[in-house]
Design a protein around this motif. Structure first.
Motif, mmCIF file in Angstrom:
data_model
loop_
_atom_site.group_PDB
_atom_site.id
_atom_site.type_symbol
_atom_site.label_atom_id
_atom_site.label_comp_id
_atom_site.label_asym_id
_atom_site.label_seq_id
_atom_site.Cartn_x
_atom_site.Cartn_y
_atom_site.Cartn_z
ATOM 1 N N LYS A 133 0.791 -1.286 0.148
ATOM 2 C CA LYS A 133 0.143 0.185 0.041
ATOM 3 C C LYS A 133 0.742 1.281 -0.089
ATOM 4 O O LYS A 133 0.525 2.324 -0.532
ATOM 5 C CB LYS A 133 -0.933 0.105 1.169
ATOM 6 N N LEU A 134 2.085 1.304 0.775
ATOM 7 C CA LEU A 134 2.940 2.389 0.670
ATOM 8 C C LEU A 134 3.708 2.417 -0.626
ATOM 9 O O LEU A 134 3.760 3.457 -1.206
ATOM 10 C CB LEU A 134 4.017 2.139 2.017
ATOM 11 N N ARG A 135 4.055 1.271 -0.941
ATOM 12 C CA ARG A 135 4.905 1.319 -2.474
ATOM 13 C C ARG A 135 3.837 1.827 -3.427
ATOM 14 O O ARG A 135 4.269 2.835 -4.335
ATOM 15 C CB ARG A 135 4.945 -0.124 -2.938
ATOM 16 N N ASP A 136 2.467 1.505 -3.391
ATOM 17 C CA ASP A 136 1.601 2.074 -4.437
ATOM 18 C C ASP A 136 1.270 3.459 -4.161
ATOM 19 O O ASP A 136 1.263 4.254 -5.438
ATOM 20 C CB ASP A 136 0.369 1.304 -4.378
ATOM 21 N N ALA A 137 1.284 3.868 -2.959
ATOM 22 C CA ALA A 137 1.197 5.458 -2.699
ATOM 23 C C ALA A 137 2.291 6.261 -3.454
ATOM 24 O O ALA A 137 1.971 7.317 -3.803
ATOM 25 C CB ALA A 137 0.945 5.704 -1.266
ATOM 26 N N LEU A 138 3.527 5.734 -2.940
ATOM 27 C CA LEU A 138 4.616 6.485 -3.486
ATOM 28 C C LEU A 138 4.588 6.270 -5.066
ATOM 29 O O LEU A 138 4.934 7.510 -5.586
ATOM 30 C CB LEU A 138 5.779 5.954 -2.956
ATOM 31 N N ASP A 139 4.300 5.139 -5.546
ATOM 32 C CA ASP A 139 4.400 5.394 -7.121
ATOM 33 C C ASP A 139 3.449 6.029 -7.949
ATOM 34 O O ASP A 139 3.526 6.624 -8.862
ATOM 35 C CB ASP A 139 4.120 3.722 -7.565
#
Length: 413
Positions: A146-152
Motif C-alpha cells: 500500500k505504501l509502495r503504491d502510494a509512492l508510485d
C-alpha cells in the motif's frame, strides 16, 4: 523656472514571496525490522508526514487489524480479511518498537513540494472512515505494498517503471522462508499451505511486499527531475530505534536434511512399534495405534484444508502438491491402524488406504523431480515419504504374519 527633478525611480518590491505549497512538508519512510509474533516476522512500515509550519505530524500505518473483532477468523479462513489504515503519533510508535526490541529506520524522501502535497492529501483521504478499510492479501495488498503504491502514484509511475522488470531469481516462498525461519510453527504452517504460485519468480516491484525490500529499493532509486537532473529518492537515512536482535537473514535456510532426519526417526519408531505389535505386545499395539491415528488424523485434516481452500480467496494456496503427501486418505489410514491396535490384525481397506497414501506420496516425489512440475515441497517430501513407507511396511508385514499363521494352521490340520 523648470524643475530639475526627473521621474521617480521604481522602488523594489519588499513584500515577502509566498511560500511554495508543500515546502514546509517532510516525508519519511519508516521501516521496522521483524519481531517475535508470526505476523511480525515479516517486518512493518509506515509513512510519516510532518509540517514544520503547522506542527502537524502523523505516521500512516496500513497494518491495523483486530483479532477479536466479530467475524475476523471466518474472514481469515475465507481469505477475505479486512485491514485498515490509521494515522498514529510518532512518539507512540517509537515507544512500542523500543519495547519490542525492533529496529526502526527512517528515510527522508527527497520529493518535490507538489508531490509532498499530493502524498499528504492521498494519505489524509485514505484514513477517512469511508476509505480506511481495505481487503488485505499477504503478498499482493499488504501494509508495504500500500505504501509502495502510494509512492508510485505521486511519482507518476516512476517507481514501478524502474522495478517492474526481470525476475531477481527469488520467489515468494524464498522470502517467506527466510523471514519466518525464526518462528518454527509459522514456518511449518505457511510452507505447508503455500501452493505452486508461491514458487513463481518475483521481480523488484513484487518483492516490495517485504517492508525491508521497499526500504532498500527506495534507497537505491534515482528520480529524474523536471530540469532533467537525476537525484536520489532518499535524501537521508537514520536509525531511530536500535535493537539487540540479529538482522534479518539474507537467505532462506536449507532444512531438507533436518526434515529427512525427523522423517527417518519417525519411520524407525513406527517400524519398532509395528514389530512389537506383530509379536503380540500390548504396549506395541497401543503405541502403534496412537502414532498411526495421530499421523492419519493430521494427514486427513491437512488434506481437507488444502482441498477446501479452492472455495476461498487464498489463491496462493491453490493446487498445492502437499495434498498428495497429506491427503484425506489419512482418515482411512487412521482407522486401519486403530483396527490393528484394537484387534491385533489388519483389514483389507486399512491396507488399501495405506498403499494409496504411499502411492500419492510417490507421485508427489515424481512431480518434484520433473522441472516443469516441481514445487517447493522438498522438505515435506523428505519427512512424509519415510513415514508412509514405514506404515506400509508395518501393515503389510502384520498381514503377512496373519496369512502365515492361517496357512500354518490349515497345513497342520
Amino acid at each position: 523656472m523648470a524643475s530639475t527633478t526627473g521621474p521617480a525611480e521604481p522602488q523594489p518590491d519588499t513584500t515577502p514571496a509566498a511560500p511554495v505549497p508543500g515546502s514546509s512538508l517532510s516525508v519519511h519512510l519508516l521501516t521496522v525490522e521483524p519481531g517475535d509474533a508470526v505476523w511480525e516476522v515479516f517486518g512493518h512500515n509506515a509513512l510519516l508526514i510532518r509540517d514544520a509550519e503547522t506542527g502537524f505530524e502523523a505516521a500512516y500505518n496500513y497494518g491495523i487489524f483486530n483479532r477479536f473483532s466479530a467475524g475476523f477468523y471466518l474472514r481469515f479462513l475465507k481469505g477475505r480479511m479486512m485491514y485498515r489504515v490509521q494515522a498514529e503519533g510518532l512518539r507512540d510508535m517509537l515507544v512500542t518498537y523500543r519495547r519490542q526490541n525492533r529496529r526502526m529506520w527512517a528515510q527522508e524522501l527527497d520529493l518535490e513540494p507538489a508531490r509532498k502535497v499530493r502524498l499528504a492529501r492521498l494519505l489524509a483521504t485514505a484514513v477517512l472512515p469511508e476509505n480506511r478499510s481495505y481487503p488485505y492479501q499477504y503478498y499482493l495488498n499488504n501494509c508495504s505494498t500500500k505504501l509502495r503504491d502510494a509512492l508510485d502514484t505521486v511519482l507518476d509511475g516512476a517507481l514501478r517503471a524502474a522495478t517492474d522488470g526481470a525476475p531477481t531469481g527469488a520467489t515468494w516462498r524464498r522470502h517467506t522462508r527466510r523471514l519466518s525461519a525464526s518462528h518454527p510453527l509459522g514456518y511449518l504452517g505457511i510452507d505447508l499451505v503455500l501452493g505452486p504460485k508461491g514458487d513463481e519468480p518475483t521481480n523488484r516491484w513484487q518483492e516490495m511486499w517485504v517492508p525491508m525490500k521497499l526500504r532498500d529499493t527506495a534507497g537505491a532509486l534515482f528520480l529524474t527531475r523536471a530540469d532533467g537532473s537525476r537525484t536520489p529518492l532518499v535524501r537521508s537515512e537514520e536509525l531511530w530505534v536500535d535493537s539487540t536482535r540479529e538482522h534479518e537473514p539474507v537467505t532462506a535456510p536449507s532444512l531438507t536434511p533436518l526434515f529427512l532426519l525427523f522423517g527417518l526417526v519417525a519411520a524407525v519408531v513406527l517400524s519398532f512399534l509395528g514389530y512389537r505389535a506383530a509379536a503380540g505386545s500390548t504396549p506395541g499395539r497401543v503405541g502403534l495405534g496412537f502414532c498411526g491415528v495421530l499421523w492419519g488424523g493430521f494427514c486427513f485434516l491437512a488434506g481437507a484444508i488444502m482441498t477446501a481452500v479452492h472455495w476461498t480467496d487464498h489463491e496462493f494456496m491453490y493446487w498445492n502438491q502437499n495434498v498428495l503427501l497429506l491427503s484425506p486418505l489419512g482418515a482411512g489410514v487412521a482407522l486401519g491402524v486403530f483396527r490393528v491396535a484394537r484387534k491385533g490384525r489388519t483389514g483389507t481397506w486399512g491396507r488399501r488406504f495405506v498403499l494409496g497414501s504411499l502411492a500419492l506420496a510417490l507421485v508427489a516425489l515424481i512431480l518434484n523431480l520433473v522441472p516443469a512440475t516441481t514445487s517447493g515441497n522438498t522438505e515435506l517430501i523428505a519427512f512424509a515419504l519415510p513415514v508412509h513407507l514405514s506404515l506400509c511396511w508395518v501393515m503389510l508385514g502384520i498381514h503377512r504374519m496373519e496369512h502365515a499363521l492361517v496357512y500354518g494352521d490349515s497345513v497342520s490340520g
